[in-house]
Design an enzyme around this catalytic site. Structure first.
Site, mmCIF file in Angstrom:
data_model
loop_
_atom_site.group_PDB
_atom_site.id
_atom_site.type_symbol
_atom_site.label_atom_id
_atom_site.label_comp_id
_atom_site.label_asym_id
_atom_site.label_seq_id
_atom_site.Cartn_x
_atom_site.Cartn_y
_atom_site.Cartn_z
ATOM 1 N N ASP A 93 49.957 -28.947 19.380
ATOM 2 C CA ASP A 93 49.628 -30.286 19.882
ATOM 3 C C ASP A 93 49.401 -31.276 18.743
ATOM 4 O O ASP A 93 48.439 -32.047 18.756
ATOM 5 C CB ASP A 93 48.398 -30.214 20.783
ATOM 6 C CG ASP A 93 48.284 -31.434 21.714
ATOM 7 O OD1 ASP A 93 49.320 -32.076 21.958
ATOM 8 O OD2 ASP A 93 47.167 -31.721 22.183
ATOM 9 N N ASN A 147 45.166 -36.313 17.181
ATOM 10 C CA ASN A 147 44.561 -35.088 16.663
ATOM 11 C C ASN A 147 44.548 -35.032 15.139
ATOM 12 O O ASN A 147 44.261 -33.989 14.557
ATOM 13 C CB ASN A 147 45.288 -33.858 17.212
ATOM 14 C CG ASN A 147 44.916 -33.571 18.652
ATOM 15 O OD1 ASN A 147 43.882 -34.042 19.136
ATOM 16 N ND2 ASN A 147 45.738 -32.812 19.353
#
Length: 413
Positions: free
Chosen positions: A122, A127
């Protein structure tokens, strides 16, 4: 569902700030509940086995009823998605190359992890945290998993950043390479792939959206975004090497530098200070360097002279107000203004007063020197011009408002 909290670990006598990630298990189906808890425990156990400067350290985890908590290193900064939103424009080559090299390094670490490689699954701007020291941190390992050749599962990831095979439940290092390519594409174009049809990066060329991007960088990103995994970079180390080579070609890095040295350079662009010096109040101005000495004013009313190589104190000169003005140097004298409403001339050698000249307002302007005169603004709404040698005012002009900018003298204007 859940949240991330800033907290203090009270088991330590000193103040230890940590991040506490909360996972609320709202599922009613027992099997789904078990899967959610398994995902949480997976994240905790993966983080417990890895050690890399770009990955947050885990301290503890526990469960209270339907809520599970992960206690980890607190990362102060913003993620790249927030930075893009704040910037409202694409990032430039240098920043993206630096982040790409650092992310390739952490990917290479994860993909070569023993006993089993770890696939993040991901990678996206949200992130990737950028600390206040401009270092990257890869956060949210909630869906990371150990890699087993040929294994399949459900599609987990973020639409737009995930490659075709991830939709089929496949997870391999090539998944992370594609997601990194999608992330770099987003940073260079400011085009969010989540709002576009999947796998259409080739229809949205980087240089069409941002002509300032080099052809070489566009080629590297496009290679990472190839539809078929075998057509992408074979591994993160090779992609990192391509980015480092580009950094060398553009002058960001020296030609003779190892991959490890280059990676370390981009992991810690801020580096540690060579020395520091503590004043008694804030420093709001800019330093001036002259013949091995740094001259800097402070709101503690002092102008300081410090050895540039060591930070060693040489002398200080006390005014009666804060000093924001950037000092100007001429003929072994330091010239600056102060909020005490005076213009000061001080000897470079010992910090002794040569002359002072009053104005009728606080001085935040920095002086300019030309043709034997000093030009400086004041909050008394005047631009003052003084004779350098004697400090006498040659003339002044009323500009109708506080003058805090630094004068620029060119061709007798």
């Amino acid at each position: 569902m859940g949240a991330v909290y800033r907290a203090q670990d009270l088991r330590f006598k000193v103040e230890k700030v940590v991040a506490v990630k909360e996972m609320i298990n709202q599922a009613t189906d027992p099997d789904i509940q078990a899967n959610i808890v398994e995902g949480f425990e997976r994240e905790a156990n993966i983080l417990a086995t890895i050690s890399h400067p770009a990955i947050p350290t885990i301290y503890d985890y526990f469960t209270l009823g339907a809520r599970s908590y992960l206690v980890m290193e607190f990362i102060e900064g913003d993620n790249l998605e927030i930075k893009l939103q704040q910037r409202r424009a694409p990032f430039g080559d240098e920043e993206v190359i630096a982040w790409g090299i650092a992310l390739c390094d952490v990917m290479d670490y994860l993909h070569t992890h023993e006993p089993e490689p770890i696939i993040f699954r991901d990678i996206k701007p949200a992130n990737v945290m950028i600390t206040r020291r401009n270092q990257i941190r890869l956060v949210d390992f909630g869906i990371a998993k150990t890699f087993q050749t040929g294994s399949k599962g459900t599609m987990i990831g973020t639409e737009g950043y995930s490659p075709p095979e991830q939709y089929r439940g496949e997870a391999s290092p090539a998944v992370d390479i594609y997601a990194l390519g999608a992330t770099l594409h987003h940073l260079l174009t400011n085009q969010d792939p989540r709002t576009e049809p999947p796998f259409t990066f080739d229809e949205r060329p980087i240089r069409q959206a941002n002509p300032n991007v080099s052809v070489a960088l566009e080629t590297i990103v496009n290679t990472a975004l190839m539809y078929n995994p075998p057509d992408r970079f074979e591994n993160a180390a090779i992609m990192r090497k391509a980015l480092i080579s580009l950094a060398q070609q553009t002058g960001m890095l020296e030609d003779e530098i190892s991959v490890a040295q280059a990676t370390q350079f981009f992991q810690d662009q801020s580096h540690s200070p060579i020395w520091s010096f503590t004043c008694e109040d804030e420093i709001r101005g800019t330093a001036t360097y002259h013949e091995g000495v740094v001259y800097i004013g402070s709101y503690d009313h002092n102008m300081y002279a410090l050895a540039a190589d060591s930070g060693k104190f040489i002398w200080k000169y006390a005014a009666d107000g804060g000093i924001v003005s950037k000092p100007a140097i001429n003929d072994n004298k330091v010239y600056f203004g102060s909020t005490d409403q005076y213009i000061h001339a001080v000897s470079c050698r010992g910090g002794k007063k040569v002359w002072v000249q009053p104005t009728d307002g606080a001085i935040y302007s920095s002086p300019a020197i030309a043709e034997g005169h000093l030009f400086i603004g004041s909050d008394d709404e005047h631009l003052h011009v003084l004779n350098l040698m004697a400090g006498r005012e040659a003339w002044s002009v009323n500009l109708g408002s506080s003058v805090r900018s630094s004068p620029l003298v060119v061709n007798e204007r």
